[in-house]
Design an enzyme around this catalytic site. Structure first.
Site, mmCIF file in Angstrom:
data_model
loop_
_atom_site.group_PDB
_atom_site.id
_atom_site.type_symbol
_atom_site.label_atom_id
_atom_site.label_comp_id
_atom_site.label_asym_id
_atom_site.label_seq_id
_atom_site.Cartn_x
_atom_site.Cartn_y
_atom_site.Cartn_z
ATOM 1 N N HIS A 29 43.369 48.909 12.881
ATOM 2 C CA HIS A 29 44.581 48.217 12.429
ATOM 3 C C HIS A 29 45.839 48.829 13.034
ATOM 4 C CE1 HIS A 29 41.824 46.406 9.506
ATOM 5 N NE2 HIS A 29 42.578 45.369 9.794
ATOM 6 N N ARG A 75 48.158 38.713 7.367
ATOM 7 C CA ARG A 75 47.446 39.819 6.707
ATOM 8 C C ARG A 75 48.289 40.270 5.510
ATOM 9 N NH1 ARG A 75 46.006 41.125 12.373
ATOM 10 N NH2 ARG A 75 43.763 41.515 12.473
ATOM 11 N N ARG A 104 45.812 35.220 4.219
ATOM 12 C CA ARG A 104 44.573 35.864 3.787
ATOM 13 C C ARG A 104 44.846 36.669 2.526
ATOM 14 N NH1 ARG A 104 41.714 40.014 7.796
ATOM 15 N NH2 ARG A 104 43.421 41.400 7.219
ATOM 16 N N ASN A 134 36.915 41.491 14.994
ATOM 17 C CA ASN A 134 37.078 42.957 14.920
ATOM 18 C C ASN A 134 36.022 43.555 13.998
ATOM 19 O OD1 ASN A 134 39.365 42.323 16.331
ATOM 20 N ND2 ASN A 134 40.710 42.449 14.549
ATOM 21 N N ASP A 135 35.895 42.944 12.844
ATOM 22 C CA ASP A 135 34.898 43.459 11.904
ATOM 23 C C ASP A 135 33.494 42.975 12.248
ATOM 24 O OD1 ASP A 135 36.140 45.209 10.067
ATOM 25 O OD2 ASP A 135 37.243 43.508 9.259
ATOM 26 N N ARG A 167 35.236 50.817 13.892
ATOM 27 C CA ARG A 167 36.279 50.365 14.820
ATOM 28 C C ARG A 167 37.463 51.326 14.912
ATOM 29 N NH1 ARG A 167 38.672 45.253 11.286
ATOM 30 N NH2 ARG A 167 40.562 45.455 12.496
HETATM 31 C C1 PEP Z 1 38.948 40.869 11.997
HETATM 32 O O1 PEP Z 1 38.199 41.628 11.384
HETATM 33 O O2 PEP Z 1 38.695 40.431 13.141
HETATM 34 C C2 PEP Z 1 40.221 40.450 11.404
HETATM 35 C C3 PEP Z 1 40.973 39.525 11.957
HETATM 36 O O3 PEP Z 1 40.612 41.093 10.272
HETATM 37 P P1 PEP Z 1 41.235 42.581 10.309
HETATM 38 O O4 PEP Z 1 41.449 42.957 11.752
HETATM 39 O O5 PEP Z 1 42.494 42.540 9.551
HETATM 40 O O6 PEP Z 1 40.166 43.383 9.657
HETATM 41 MG MG MG Z 2 38.619 42.019 9.316
#
Ligand code: PEP
Ligand code: MG
Length: 574
Positions: free
Chosen positions: A194, A301, A337, A458-459, A469
């Site tokens: 993040h 977010r 979200r 990302n997750d 990550r």
């Molecule tokens: C993700 O996980 O790709 C996502 C958009 O959420 P965040 O990066 O806030 O975990």
């Molecule tokens: Mg995420």
């Protein structure tokens, strides 16, 4: 001495400037006990550091920016006052003498005690002064470590400062936004942490995972940061400097040219329309959203509203924030979200320390376990839904029971609002994020129960490959092109398309030019990304022909050898 450091590229662009080291006093101070005969020397060392720091602060008056002379003087006076305050200087001396500990430890301990006192103030201004206490102590600690103190950013504004830190939390980085560092370097962090995402939002070159940058770089070293390749050149020679200055101006020119695409429709060469939405962290990011011509917000977010503060935002404050964004977008879609707190985004005072936070009480799991917090947010969101085109997105759903529980919860909140005569949009779309492999594999229930989907790559990559990550030690294994990831993506996009459920990608992959055509080839028609990446992505869309890329995408999907996959990706982007 010239040398180069290599890290993970996070945010493109080239910056040339001077290092501004940010230390984290609380993290870096060790504790040791001194033999009695050395205590006297330690006290002298402390006194000397206090005096050097005092001179250094007093000397800063020469850097006084004309346009903010009064504020600057006030800042210096305050820092000098804290330096001389007996809670810092005398108390630290007493502690060294009493406990025979090193002076750094005594300073850190006094700092923490003082910060705790400041935190207890009711007055918000006084509470905030704890930051000044930390800054002053960090300055003394720097002097003790043999590094000359630095002038604050405001004092060297015209020198192009480059932030160098061991680590910066996403919350800290978001506070830096107004300071406009020309680049950000950190030792820790992965490319989709993040912190990295926020750095990208600053539209500032950024390299993370540099391991020892903070140790090797000194304050005021001249740096060239190549955010595209993850390279940092320290004290470069004249020739390199000239080369990078040229590249810097070329990139600036390209950036200016891209601005012409702001109002163009994102349509492929064969006439397929693509939605390019923006990701935001705070309502004030709307400025960037507008500047880059996004046709909606695909991910707000909302958890960032909860960070950097001592008390949580109440329903009214949240309602105003959501309403401002929804109204600000003038009827364009705004996907908010529900808060994805936990893991690397913790609210102040959170005491639970999970042994594996990314797999712990995070996102929807936390929402459902804290019904009062969740209810407050849902009430604010539902109330804001009458002011524009709002959609709610739920993070980290894993399967049917969480979906049902969440939908039931939302129904209850709607019911309460209706009973109180408060208006909301009864047809408000509710979507779910696909971030856990289980969700991708159990797609049927998602397309049946939810109005839209958003893939959080990302997750999804983190959980599919079991790669934290945020951990730079394993960042080289974080691979969006791993066949397992590609198959999950293909499965979700085609499954949602078949079911007629809108699907987007809102993870960092959506804004990576290398993957735009691949995602288009997999059938994706909606992308949501950092506003800074939007115009370049639009340009890529405008130069893409879907019939041409489809066969190669299918071939790439069947490939198993990583080198072949890379090669095909290059051909796709040629
Ligand atoms: C993700 O996980 O790709 C996502 C958009 O959420 P965040 O990066 O806030 O975990
Ligand atoms: Mg995420």
């Amino acid at each position: 001495m010239s040398f180069a450091l290599h890290g993970l590229p996070v945010s493109r662009g080239i910056a040339i400037g001077y290092a501004h080291l940010v230390s984290h006093a609380a993290l870096e101070v060790t504790h040791y006990v001194l033999p009695k005969h050395l205590v006297h020397e330690e006290l002298a060392r402390l006194d000397e550091a206090l005096e050097t720091t005092r001179k250094e602060l007093a000397g800063l008056r020469d850097f006084r920016p004309q346009q903010a002379a009064a504020e600057f003087d006030a800042f210096l006076d305050l820092h000098l006052m804290i330096l001389q305050d007996e809670h810092i200087s005398t108390a630290a001396r007493d502690m060294v003498a009493r406990e025979q500990c090193n002076a750094e430890w005594a300073l850190k301990t006094q700092m923490e005690a003082l910060v705790a006192q400041f935190e207890a103030f009711e007055d918000a201004y006084l509470r905030e002064r704890k930051t000044d206490v930390v800054q002053v102590v960090e300055r003394i600690l720097k002097t003790m470590s043999g590094q000359p103190g630095h002038t604050p950013p405001s004092a060297q504004h015209d020198l192009n400062l480059i932030l160098v830190a061991h680590d910066v939390s996403p919350a800290d980085l978001i506070q830096l936004k107004p300071h406009q560092f020309s680049a950000i370097l950190t030792d820790l962090g992965g490319a989709t942490s993040h912190t990295a995402i926020v750095a990208r939002g600053l539209n500032t070159p950024c390299v993370v995972g540099l391991h020892h940058a903070r140790e090797l770089i000194k304050d005021n070293d001249m740096l060239i940061v190549d955010g595209e390749h993850g390279v940092v050149l320290v004290n470069p020679d004249k020739q390199l400097l000239a080369e990078y200055k040229l590249r810097h101006s070329q990139l600036e020119l390209e950036r200016q040219k891209l601005k012409r695409l702001k109002t163009a429709h994102a349509t492929t060469m064969d006439g397929t329309h693509i939605e390019l939405h923006a990701n935001i962290e705070m309502p004030h990011d709307l400025v960037d959203v507008k500047e880059n011509g996004a046709t909606g917000i695909g991910l707000f977010r909302s958890e960032f509203l909860f960070l950097n503060r001592d008390t949580l935002p109440d329903e009214e404050e949240q309602f105003e924030a959501y309403r401002a964004v929804v109204e600000g977008m003038d009827g364009l879609p705004v996907t908010i979200r529900t808060f994805d707190l936990g893991a690397d985004k913790q609210i102040k005072g959170a005491v639970r320390v999970a042994s594996n936070p990314a797999l712990g009480l995070r996102a929807i799991r936390l929402c459902l376990s804290e019904p009062l917090l969740f209810r407050t947010q849902l009430r604010a969101l539902l109330r804001a839904s009458t002011y524009g085109n709002l959609k709610i997105l739920v993070p980290m759903l894993s399967g049917a029971s969480e979906i049902m529980q969440t939908l039931q919860f939302i129904e209850t909140v709607k019911h309460d609002l209706a009973a109180e005569g408060i208006a909301y949009n009864p047809k408000l779309p509710i979507g779910g994020m696909i971030e856990i492999p289980a969700a991708a594999l159990a797609l049927n229930v998602f397309v049946k129960k939810l109005d839209f989907l958003s893939i959080g790559t990302n997750d999804l990559i983190q959980y599919t490959l079991a790669i934290d990550r945020t951990d730079e030690e394993v960042a080289h294994l974080y691979d969006p092109l791993h066949p397992a990831v590609l198959h999950l993506l293909a499965h979700v996009i085609s499954g949602a398309n078949k079911a007629g459920v809108p699907v987007s990608v809102c993870g960092e992959m959506a804004g990576e030019l290398a993957y735009t055509r691949l995602l288009l080839g997999l059938g994706l028609r909606q992308f949501s990304m950092n506003p800074a990446q939007l115009l370049a992505t639009k340009q890529r869309v405008l130069t893409t022909s879907l019939p041409e890329i489809l066969p190669l995408t299918l071939k790439l999907l069947r490939a198993e050898d990583p080198l072949k996959i890379q090669d095909m990706l290059l051909r796709l982007n040629a």
